[in-house]
Scaffold this motif. Structure first.
Motif, mmCIF file in Angstrom:
data_model
loop_
_atom_site.group_PDB
_atom_site.id
_atom_site.type_symbol
_atom_site.label_atom_id
_atom_site.label_comp_id
_atom_site.label_asym_id
_atom_site.label_seq_id
_atom_site.Cartn_x
_atom_site.Cartn_y
_atom_site.Cartn_z
ATOM 1 N N ILE A 154 1.171 -1.454 0.039
ATOM 2 C CA ILE A 154 -0.272 0.453 -0.161
ATOM 3 C C ILE A 154 1.098 1.522 0.048
ATOM 4 C CG2 ILE A 154 -1.580 1.273 0.922
ATOM 5 C CD1 ILE A 154 -2.931 -1.191 2.142
ATOM 6 N N HIS A 155 0.400 2.501 -1.070
ATOM 7 C CA HIS A 155 1.497 3.292 -1.135
ATOM 8 C C HIS A 155 0.250 4.092 -0.326
ATOM 9 C CE1 HIS A 155 4.100 0.852 -3.948
ATOM 10 N NE2 HIS A 155 4.503 2.049 -3.659
ATOM 11 N N ILE A 156 0.582 4.708 0.137
ATOM 12 C CA ILE A 156 -0.193 6.580 0.986
ATOM 13 C C ILE A 156 1.352 7.360 1.279
ATOM 14 C CG2 ILE A 156 -0.754 7.739 3.152
ATOM 15 C CD1 ILE A 156 -1.128 5.015 4.045
ATOM 16 N N ALA A 157 0.307 9.064 0.388
ATOM 17 C CA ALA A 157 1.528 9.791 0.363
ATOM 18 C C ALA A 157 0.912 10.542 1.080
ATOM 19 C CB ALA A 157 1.910 10.265 -0.629
ATOM 20 N N GLU A 158 1.820 11.730 1.764
ATOM 21 C CA GLU A 158 1.521 13.182 1.775
ATOM 22 C C GLU A 158 1.030 14.129 1.230
ATOM 23 O OE1 GLU A 158 3.517 13.702 6.231
ATOM 24 O OE2 GLU A 158 3.666 14.179 4.992
ATOM 25 N N PRO A 159 -0.082 15.270 1.352
ATOM 26 C CA PRO A 159 -0.314 16.253 0.256
ATOM 27 C C PRO A 159 0.301 17.046 -0.446
ATOM 28 C CG PRO A 159 -2.057 16.162 1.808
ATOM 29 C CD PRO A 159 -0.439 15.173 2.306
ATOM 30 N N GLY A 160 0.187 16.600 -1.694
ATOM 31 C CA GLY A 160 1.119 18.216 -2.402
ATOM 32 C C GLY A 160 3.198 17.841 -2.322
ATOM 33 N N ALA A 161 3.033 16.643 -2.486
ATOM 34 C CA ALA A 161 4.795 15.857 -1.492
ATOM 35 C C ALA A 161 5.301 15.367 -3.404
ATOM 36 C CB ALA A 161 4.733 14.085 -1.029
ATOM 37 N N MET A 162 6.539 15.671 -3.775
ATOM 38 C CA MET A 162 7.217 15.458 -4.861
ATOM 39 C C MET A 162 7.598 14.400 -4.811
ATOM 40 S SD MET A 162 9.888 17.659 -6.693
ATOM 41 C CE MET A 162 10.992 16.810 -8.458
ATOM 42 N N ILE A 163 6.950 13.306 -5.899
ATOM 43 C CA ILE A 163 7.641 11.959 -5.950
ATOM 44 C C ILE A 163 7.781 11.950 -7.274
ATOM 45 C CG2 ILE A 163 6.707 9.705 -5.997
ATOM 46 C CD1 ILE A 163 4.460 10.989 -3.968
ATOM 47 N N GLY A 164 9.187 11.236 -7.819
ATOM 48 C CA GLY A 164 9.066 10.961 -8.914
ATOM 49 C C GLY A 164 10.591 10.538 -9.104
#
Length: 317
Positions: free
Chosen positions: A217-227
């Motif tokens: 499961i992948h959870i992300a915080e709002p606005g995080a830069m992911i790439g």
């Protein structure tokens, strides 16, 4: 000796002068530019009260936010400090010493274990203040140690990357941590344990190209830069203008790369619920004799063992 200048004047200033104001009382939001009092910032877990921007959260505060009362950290395995004797305008060994002195950490990863909602959990969290959270041999060894600890404790592993990618000062040795951490994640999954990734700002480079995108499961915080590569590099390569919110949590959620975007205030609640679900703590008991269809309607399910014994008896007769 001028006793007025050296003695009387300092005493008068000490009595009537204004006290020195610390420089860290106010913090400027990197998104909207508003100033926030440090006490309010800590109370809101480093989330801007004006625009909701999620700023970098110190590792200690993040671990305290997620775990129940108290947690323990483990020592990272020892690695060679400067295997390539790398130097640009500064020696890599000196950079390491400066980062260690600044953060008080051995390297850019912290491995902690404790309980979340009463359930055992192992967390491998990155410290972005340590050379941008870059992944070298020490980080690779730390993640491997976290995976083995999770298997030993039969606990889920939660990775919290905040990294610019592989550490260039270690060359090919840092790139080797990509397959090594992938194998460590496989060990956790082969043991039947959940691997959850909490993507924070930023998660890029070799980190996003390895274990950070292998979670159950992948959870992300709002606005995080992911790439992987930066926006400018991609635009120069494909010769096209990318969408405005490209490589953000919300963009990846819309395109199926992230399972959910969760505000920091609800992260603990969400993780506790996921761990509780994935570890089957509250799984309902299955009634083999009946399968409920409605409030007052059931159908009988024959027991396979009874059927086999009956068939065997008929054949024998």
């Amino acid at each position: 000796m001028n006793w007025i200048a050296n003695f009387v004047r300092p005493r008068i200033k000490a009595l009537v002068g204004q006290p020195d104001v610390p420089d860290n009382l106010w913090t400027k939001c990197t998104s909207c530019g508003q100033m926030m009092f440090h006490r309010d910032l800590n109370e809101h877990n480093h989330v801007c009260q004006h625009c909701g921007h999620h700023m970098h959260l110190p590792v200690d505060k993040r671990l305290a936010l997620l775990f129940d009362e108290g947690y323990e950290t483990i020592d990272l395995p020892k690695v060679k400090a400067d295997p390539l004797r790398f130097r640009d305008h500064k020696r890599y060994g000196d950079r390491l010493k400066d980062a260690q002195s600044k953060t008080g950490r051995q390297d850019a990863i912290v491995v902690a274990h404790g309980r979340m909602g009463g359930q055992r959990a192992v967390v491998a969290a990155f410290d972005f203040k340590f050379m941008g959270g870059s992944m070298g041999m020490a980080v690779g060894e730390g993640l491997i140690a976290a995976a083995r600890l999770a298997v030993m404790q039969q606990a889920p592993l939660i990775a919290i990357p905040a990294s610019g990618g592989a550490r260039m000062q270690e060359g090919i040795l840092s790139l080797m941590q990509m397959p090594r951490t992938t194998v460590a994640v496989d060990e956790v999954k082969e043991a039947g344990l959940p691997f959850i990734v909490l993507l924070t700002d930023p998660t890029t480079g070799g980190v996003s190209a390895s274990f950070a995108m292998l979670g159950d499961i992948h959870i992300a915080e709002p606005g995080a830069m992911i790439g992987f590569a930066g926006r400018r590099v991609i635009e120069q390569t494909v010769r096209e203008t990318l969408p405005e919110k490209f490589q953000t949590s919300e963009y990846l959620l819309d395109h199926g790369m992230v399972d959910m975007v969760v505000p920091r205030a609800k992260l603990r609640e969400t993780l506790v619920g996921l761990i509780d679900l994935l570890m089957h703590r509250n799984a309902p008991e299955v009634n083999r004799g009946a399968l409920p269809l409605a409030a007052s309607e059931t159908i009988d399910i024959p027991d396979p063992a009874t059927e086999r014994s009956g068939e065997a008896g008929e054949t024998k007769g």
